[in-house]
Design an enzyme around this catalytic site. Sequence first.
Site, PDB file in Angstrom:
ATOM      1  N   GLU A   1     -95.184  36.721-106.517  1.00 40.37           N
ATOM      2  CA  GLU A   1     -96.571  37.403-106.473  1.00 40.37           C
ATOM      3  C   GLU A   1     -95.998  39.254-107.439  1.00 40.37           C
ATOM      4  O   GLU A   1     -95.685  39.751-106.628  1.00 40.37           O
ATOM      5  CB  GLU A   1     -96.149  37.829-104.925  1.00 40.37           C
TER       6      GLU A   1
ATOM      7  N   GLU B   1     -95.707  29.560-100.604  1.00 38.19           N
ATOM      8  CA  GLU B   1     -95.455  30.172 -99.201  1.00 38.19           C
ATOM      9  C   GLU B   1     -96.995  29.800 -98.524  1.00 38.19           C
ATOM     10  O   GLU B   1     -97.902  29.718 -99.067  1.00 38.19           O
ATOM     11  CB  GLU B   1     -95.093  31.884 -99.692  1.00 38.19           C
TER      12      GLU B   1
HETATM   13  C1  BGP Z   1     -95.919  37.415 -98.827  1.00 41.73           C
HETATM   14  C2  BGP Z   1     -94.336  37.954 -99.385  1.00 41.73           C
HETATM   15  C3  BGP Z   1     -93.841  37.262 -98.852  1.00 41.73           C
HETATM   16  C4  BGP Z   1     -93.764  37.385 -97.328  1.00 41.73           C
HETATM   17  C5  BGP Z   1     -95.122  37.138 -96.941  1.00 41.73           C
HETATM   18  C6  BGP Z   1     -95.561  37.467 -95.415  1.00 41.73           C
HETATM   19  O1  BGP Z   1     -96.329  37.464 -99.764  1.00 41.73           O
HETATM   20  O2  BGP Z   1     -93.854  36.639-100.439  1.00 41.73           O
HETATM   21  O3  BGP Z   1     -92.734  38.450 -98.728  1.00 41.73           O
HETATM   22  O4  BGP Z   1     -93.682  38.744 -96.769  1.00 41.73           O
HETATM   23  O5  BGP Z   1     -95.891  37.649 -98.083  1.00 41.73           O
HETATM   24  O6  BGP Z   1     -96.305  39.190 -95.742  1.00 41.73           O
HETATM   25  P1  BGP Z   1     -96.053  40.487 -94.690  1.00 41.73           P
HETATM   26  O7  BGP Z   1     -94.707  40.329 -94.924  1.00 41.73           O
HETATM   27  O8  BGP Z   1     -96.343  41.104 -95.282  1.00 41.73           O
HETATM   28  O9  BGP Z   1     -97.194  40.106 -93.648  1.00 41.73           O
END
Ligand code: BGP
Length: 467
Positions: free
Chosen positions: A166, A364
């Site tokens: 990302e 993801e």
């Molecule tokens: C994505 C990232 C992760 C993770 C996930 C969940 O954007 O790659 O690192 O954290 O989001 O989001 P958050 O942790 O901000 O709730």
Amino acid sequence: MKYVFPEDFWWGSASSALQTEGDSRQGGKSPTIWDTWYANQPWRFHQQVGPQETSTFYRNWRQDIALLKQLNHNSFRTSLSWSRLIPDGTGEVNPQAVAFYNNVIDELLAQGIKPFITLFHFDMPMAMQEKGGWENRDVVAAFSRYAQICFELFGDRVMHWFTFNEPIVPVEGGYLYDFHYPNVVDFKRAATVAYHTVLAHASAVRAFRAGLYAGEIGIVLNLTPSYPRSQNPADVSAAHHADLLFNRSFLDPVLRGEYPADLVALLKTWDQLPACQPGDRALIAEGKIDLLGVNYYQPRRVKCRDSAVNPLAPFMPEWLFENYEMPGRKMNPYRGWEIYEPGIYDILTNLRVNYDNPRCFISENGMGVENEQRFIENGQINDHYRIEFVSEHLKWLHKGISEGSNCLGYHMWTFIDNWSWCNGYKNRYGLVQLDLASQQRTVKKSGEWFAATAADNGFNERETNDD
Ligand code: BGP
């Protein structure tokens, strides 16, 4: 109805070094921007919990990999920590880090789990940040050297590499919207950071190709389809601008080897173009990838602006569009993100139709929920909402594949509940529950469902409804 996935489909999950390893200042590791920011402004983090311990993977890697096996993973993505491997960013390699990552990779392989390795997941070494971080063009060579060291050390066993996770997020968070260090608000500096990231990516790909390493190299992008409020040309143009800035700013260079002409023209109009050097165009053209990881959590809905901008305010993407809250949208209230399952299909279709159907996988997808202890039944979290979230997304993914999309797998975010940047441990995403006090790991209902789905290479709709 049974949803069956192609043979050798990748079932697994993703995590990142900083969010899981813990021991953030042990084992020879130097601080990242997160350690420094936390030391300076602990109140910016949920319940003032910082990155020091996260989910203790540095100590518990063997047990955690046994759990991955129990969840029937055939693949698992995590990242290497630049500041653990090369503590000052550009100098000596830390032997303790090499030993740790060798252990992790070897144990994954011993358990029949393919290691998918990301080189950079939001965790800039402070030593590099002090020299300007992604704003300083020297970072391109430093990152490329780090990447090459990783290929040399681990490339005999790692067959799936990802330069960045990302990459738009540190741009948005650090240089536009104040949710990552260094908390700058300046579009031109953001554009420079994004540009140097693309150059760093391309340099790493160039090094990978030059070294004739086995396996493949890609990148992981968070693609958020931009849906206009209506078909009114003003709304459509707003959605196009959001798409250019947040998706195509990385998607086009890595898949087509060049920036969209519209994006270059847009930045030129607003006098926001970063400085380029001769040879950049050729380098970017060499950054084309073998495999695209797609992170999908939420769509972006946009409309044209209703009001004029304040000409004295700094230029922001929102000068070109406004976010739109669609009435009736389904929300994940804990994270504040809309849940829109067809988005995953729209992404795959866009890749198939407009980008030559690249090899890709969902790297993801997941749902962060607060206070999951309230769902404990007989000692186990019954996260039926997560099973529904995953299965509904998988149905749309299945439809994409059945129409010809080249999607090779599905990874959940995440394996064990982990530390979520400024949100600390507020929202839990894991297939496995982490008790923060005891560090005990307990498989959630969704973990069992996922293990069964991976073992069957598919799932039966009825089983989902019964849960
Ligand atoms: C994505 C990232 C992760 C993770 C996930 C969940 O954007 O790659 O690192 O954290 O989001 O989001 P958050 O942790 O901000 O709730």
